[in-house]
Scaffold this motif. Structure first.
Motif, PDB file in Angstrom:
ATOM      1  N   ILE A  36      44.787 100.699  48.117  1.00  0.00           N
ATOM      2  CA  ILE A  36      45.949 101.557  48.393  1.00  0.00           C
ATOM      3  C   ILE A  36      46.890 101.553  47.200  1.00  0.00           C
ATOM      4  O   ILE A  36      47.314 100.504  46.713  1.00  0.00           O
ATOM      5  CB  ILE A  36      46.707 101.083  49.642  1.00  0.00           C
ATOM      6  CG1 ILE A  36      45.759 101.017  50.850  1.00  0.00           C
ATOM      7  CG2 ILE A  36      47.874 102.024  49.946  1.00  0.00           C
ATOM      8  CD1 ILE A  36      46.357 100.334  52.053  1.00  0.00           C
ATOM      9  N   TYR A  37      47.224 102.753  46.757  1.00  0.00           N
ATOM     10  CA  TYR A  37      48.230 102.918  45.715  1.00  0.00           C
ATOM     11  C   TYR A  37      49.237 103.961  46.192  1.00  0.00           C
ATOM     12  O   TYR A  37      48.881 105.111  46.435  1.00  0.00           O
ATOM     13  CB  TYR A  37      47.601 103.357  44.388  1.00  0.00           C
ATOM     14  CG  TYR A  37      48.625 103.716  43.330  1.00  0.00           C
ATOM     15  CD1 TYR A  37      49.400 102.724  42.741  1.00  0.00           C
ATOM     16  CD2 TYR A  37      48.836 105.037  42.955  1.00  0.00           C
ATOM     17  CE1 TYR A  37      50.363 103.038  41.786  1.00  0.00           C
ATOM     18  CE2 TYR A  37      49.787 105.359  42.002  1.00  0.00           C
ATOM     19  CZ  TYR A  37      50.546 104.364  41.421  1.00  0.00           C
ATOM     20  OH  TYR A  37      51.495 104.677  40.487  1.00  0.00           O
ATOM     21  N   ASN A  38      50.485 103.546  46.365  1.00  0.00           N
ATOM     22  CA  ASN A  38      51.547 104.436  46.842  1.00  0.00           C
ATOM     23  C   ASN A  38      51.103 105.215  48.086  1.00  0.00           C
ATOM     24  O   ASN A  38      51.119 106.441  48.118  1.00  0.00           O
ATOM     25  CB  ASN A  38      51.972 105.396  45.736  1.00  0.00           C
ATOM     26  CG  ASN A  38      52.761 104.702  44.636  1.00  0.00           C
ATOM     27  OD1 ASN A  38      53.175 103.540  44.794  1.00  0.00           O
ATOM     28  ND2 ASN A  38      52.967 105.373  43.524  1.00  0.00           N
ATOM     29  N   GLY A  39      50.746 104.457  49.115  1.00  0.00           N
ATOM     30  CA  GLY A  39      50.198 105.085  50.319  1.00  0.00           C
ATOM     31  C   GLY A  39      51.131 105.100  51.510  1.00  0.00           C
ATOM     32  O   GLY A  39      50.666 105.215  52.650  1.00  0.00           O
ATOM     33  N   ASN A  77      47.477  98.110  45.252  1.00  0.00           N
ATOM     34  CA  ASN A  77      47.120  98.162  43.835  1.00  0.00           C
ATOM     35  C   ASN A  77      48.322  98.611  42.994  1.00  0.00           C
ATOM     36  O   ASN A  77      48.356  99.707  42.465  1.00  0.00           O
ATOM     37  CB  ASN A  77      45.942  99.101  43.636  1.00  0.00           C
ATOM     38  CG  ASN A  77      45.330  99.042  42.247  1.00  0.00           C
ATOM     39  OD1 ASN A  77      44.731  99.996  41.782  1.00  0.00           O
ATOM     40  ND2 ASN A  77      45.484  97.918  41.550  1.00  0.00           N
ATOM     41  N   LYS A  78      49.337  97.739  42.951  1.00  0.00           N
ATOM     42  CA  LYS A  78      50.537  97.958  42.128  1.00  0.00           C
ATOM     43  C   LYS A  78      51.333  99.173  42.583  1.00  0.00           C
ATOM     44  O   LYS A  78      51.810  99.961  41.755  1.00  0.00           O
ATOM     45  CB  LYS A  78      50.155  98.085  40.651  1.00  0.00           C
ATOM     46  CG  LYS A  78      49.410  96.879  40.088  1.00  0.00           C
ATOM     47  CD  LYS A  78      48.979  97.076  38.646  1.00  0.00           C
ATOM     48  CE  LYS A  78      50.150  97.043  37.700  1.00  0.00           C
ATOM     49  NZ  LYS A  78      49.697  97.070  36.283  1.00  0.00           N
ATOM     50  N   SER A  79      51.498  99.320  43.884  1.00  0.00           N
ATOM     51  CA  SER A  79      52.276 100.448  44.408  1.00  0.00           C
ATOM     52  C   SER A  79      53.752 100.294  44.043  1.00  0.00           C
ATOM     53  O   SER A  79      54.276  99.184  43.958  1.00  0.00           O
ATOM     54  CB  SER A  79      52.139 100.533  45.930  1.00  0.00           C
ATOM     55  OG  SER A  79      50.807 100.803  46.307  1.00  0.00           O
ATOM     56  N   SER A  80      54.423 101.438  43.895  1.00  0.00           N
ATOM     57  CA  SER A  80      55.853 101.427  43.591  1.00  0.00           C
ATOM     58  C   SER A  80      56.685 101.951  44.755  1.00  0.00           C
ATOM     59  O   SER A  80      57.910 102.044  44.654  1.00  0.00           O
ATOM     60  CB  SER A  80      56.126 102.276  42.338  1.00  0.00           C
ATOM     61  OG  SER A  80      55.676 103.608  42.525  1.00  0.00           O
ATOM     62  N   ASN A 106      47.160  93.199  41.218  1.00  0.00           N
ATOM     63  CA  ASN A 106      48.232  93.600  40.317  1.00  0.00           C
ATOM     64  C   ASN A 106      47.876  93.499  38.839  1.00  0.00           C
ATOM     65  O   ASN A 106      48.689  93.834  37.980  1.00  0.00           O
ATOM     66  CB  ASN A 106      49.486  92.747  40.579  1.00  0.00           C
ATOM     67  CG  ASN A 106      50.082  93.032  41.950  1.00  0.00           C
ATOM     68  OD1 ASN A 106      50.055  94.167  42.413  1.00  0.00           O
ATOM     69  ND2 ASN A 106      50.597  91.999  42.600  1.00  0.00           N
ATOM     70  N   LYS A 107      46.656  93.057  38.544  1.00  0.00           N
ATOM     71  CA  LYS A 107      46.257  92.911  37.145  1.00  0.00           C
ATOM     72  C   LYS A 107      45.676  94.193  36.575  1.00  0.00           C
ATOM     73  O   LYS A 107      45.933  94.543  35.421  1.00  0.00           O
ATOM     74  CB  LYS A 107      45.255  91.764  37.012  1.00  0.00           C
ATOM     75  CG  LYS A 107      45.826  90.392  37.334  1.00  0.00           C
ATOM     76  CD  LYS A 107      44.771  89.299  37.166  1.00  0.00           C
ATOM     77  CE  LYS A 107      45.337  87.931  37.489  1.00  0.00           C
ATOM     78  NZ  LYS A 107      44.301  86.862  37.350  1.00  0.00           N
ATOM     79  N   ILE A 108      44.867  94.882  37.363  1.00  0.00           N
ATOM     80  CA  ILE A 108      44.168  96.072  36.876  1.00  0.00           C
ATOM     81  C   ILE A 108      44.513  97.261  37.775  1.00  0.00           C
ATOM     82  O   ILE A 108      44.350  97.186  38.994  1.00  0.00           O
ATOM     83  CB  ILE A 108      42.638  95.867  36.874  1.00  0.00           C
ATOM     84  CG1 ILE A 108      42.255  94.615  36.104  1.00  0.00           C
ATOM     85  CG2 ILE A 108      41.940  97.089  36.271  1.00  0.00           C
ATOM     86  CD1 ILE A 108      40.780  94.256  36.214  1.00  0.00           C
ATOM     87  N   TYR A 139      38.708 100.487  41.957  1.00  0.00           N
ATOM     88  CA  TYR A 139      37.507  99.642  41.988  1.00  0.00           C
ATOM     89  C   TYR A 139      37.872  98.168  41.840  1.00  0.00           C
ATOM     90  O   TYR A 139      37.268  97.304  42.478  1.00  0.00           O
ATOM     91  CB  TYR A 139      36.528 100.080  40.901  1.00  0.00           C
ATOM     92  CG  TYR A 139      36.119 101.519  41.054  1.00  0.00           C
ATOM     93  CD1 TYR A 139      35.485 101.950  42.224  1.00  0.00           C
ATOM     94  CD2 TYR A 139      36.399 102.463  40.069  1.00  0.00           C
ATOM     95  CE1 TYR A 139      35.125 103.277  42.387  1.00  0.00           C
ATOM     96  CE2 TYR A 139      36.041 103.789  40.229  1.00  0.00           C
ATOM     97  CZ  TYR A 139      35.410 104.196  41.387  1.00  0.00           C
ATOM     98  OH  TYR A 139      35.064 105.508  41.563  1.00  0.00           O
ATOM     99  N   ALA A 140      38.866  97.867  41.015  1.00  0.00           N
ATOM    100  CA  ALA A 140      39.345  96.485  40.916  1.00  0.00           C
ATOM    101  C   ALA A 140      39.943  96.051  42.250  1.00  0.00           C
ATOM    102  O   ALA A 140      39.740  94.908  42.692  1.00  0.00           O
ATOM    103  CB  ALA A 140      40.382  96.373  39.802  1.00  0.00           C
ATOM    104  N   ALA A 141      40.667  96.955  42.909  1.00  0.00           N
ATOM    105  CA  ALA A 141      41.256  96.641  44.211  1.00  0.00           C
ATOM    106  C   ALA A 141      40.160  96.401  45.249  1.00  0.00           C
ATOM    107  O   ALA A 141      40.252  95.484  46.071  1.00  0.00           O
ATOM    108  CB  ALA A 141      42.175  97.769  44.653  1.00  0.00           C
TER     109      ALA A 141
END
Length: 339
Positions: free
Chosen positions: A32-35, A63-66, A96-98, A102-104
């Motif tokens: 999930i990114y900014n979901g 995954n590093k959501s803002s 939070n690294k990549i 796919y990393a998530a």
């Protein structure tokens, strides 16, 4: 035997509790990114699953959501942990690294406990019998990958309606790939033991990772891929022209990356003359036929402008394919290890 011949497509009827003797432990991984907009509907869909709740863990990987994604998942995780009335197990993970889905997913896989790892996305709406139907083919020990069908969520914008007409995300497109079939991670399940054998997703790859993983499995093992057409998730299509073009540009980038990894054929680019011919055909033949239908309310704008929108998509895909270059780090394959 060619790996193409190992892939078998057929329709699956949903299992019932009377004909499914063993309930496998399932881990559902969702990057999930900014979901924050999608999460409430997604979580409701997960709660509605008919697969036994005690046999499923839902691993939501931020995954590093803002936006408020992290806070929403934290609240739901807390509810599932302490509320005795909670129907599902939800766990929050972070990658939070990549910055890569796919990393998530790899983070979710490493933390998982299931015999089967299932994947979907935040902008998907799995139907109640999704997991039951998706898991059923694994009763055959030769089956290593199962892909379910991806259908559109009805959209209001011209761009969403165009994608729905084209059935853009249907697995039937990728399962018919000329090089080797594969399933998209919006609706996919894989045996855990296979991931231990062939490795996980390439964490630095930004597109094409689902094809890469499926192809490694089908080329390096004797497992088969099956299509469970009745295992349905509805997917939200891109709602703006910019989003649609970005999506098709990523398709082109995926073509280039898979060409560099596997030598698959690149998509042939249309010539200027071919673009002109198709636009002229639309103006002189298709538009005069479609316009009266639109006026009579028998066709929508997406049907009226289907050809020019499609040509814009082809151009975006060509541009992505032409300009992309596979980063060296994207060739790395992550191996299974403890979280």
């Amino acid at each position: 035997m060619s790996w193409r011949l190992k892939s078998r497509l057929h329709k699956q009827s949903p299992p019932t509790r009377t004909n499914m003797e063993v309930w496998l432990m399932i881990s559902v991984v969702v990057p999930i990114y900014n979901g924050e907009t999608d999460l409430p509907d997604l979580i409701n869909c997960l709660k509605a699953q008919t697969y036994p709740a005690e046999e499923v863990e839902y691993l939501l990987v931020d995954n590093k959501s803002s936006d408020r994604t992290l806070a929403i998942i934290q609240a739901v995780e807390e509810e599932s942990r302490h509320d005795t009335c909670s129907t599902i197990i939800i766990k929050l993970l972070t990658e939070n690294k990549i910055q890569s889905s796919y990393a998530a997913r790899n983070t979710g896989i490493r933390a998982s406990k299931g015999d089967i790892i299932a994947f979907t996305d935040a902008d998907c709406r799995p139907q109640p019998e999704w997991l039951e139907t998706l898991i059923r083919p694994f009763a055959d020990r030769d089956v290593g990958i199962v892909a379910g069908e991806i259908l559109p969520i009805p959209g209001k914008t011209l761009w969403e309606q165009h994608a729905a007409i084209e059935n853009t995300l249907s697995q039937k497109h990728t399962l018919a790939h000329s090089f080797c079939p594969y399933g998209q991670t919006a609706n996919l399940a894989i045996r855990r033991e296979i991931l231990i054998e062939v490795g996980l997703f390439r964490p630095y790859l930004t597109t094409g990772g689902d094809a890469d993983l499926c192809w490694r499995i089908l080329r390096e093992t004797s497992y088969k891929l099956e299509f469970a057409e009745g295992a349905i998730v509805h997917h939200r299509h891109r709602s703006s022209f910019q989003q649609l073009q970005s999506q098709w540009r990523r398709y082109g980038e995926s073509n280039r990356y898979l060409h560099q990894l596997y030598g698959v054929d690149l998509m042939r680019e249309l010539t200027v003359g071919e673009y002109i011919y198709r636009v002229a055909r639309w103006l002189l033949k298709e538009l005069p036929i479609a316009s009266p239908k639109a006026i009579a309310g028998k066709a929508n704008l997406a049907e009226l402008f289907n050809t020019p929108i499609g040509l814009c998509n082809v151009w975006a895909r060509s541009r992505g394919q032409r300009e992309a270059k596979l980063p060296e780090k994207a060739k790395e394959i992550e191996l299974m290890r403890s979280p």
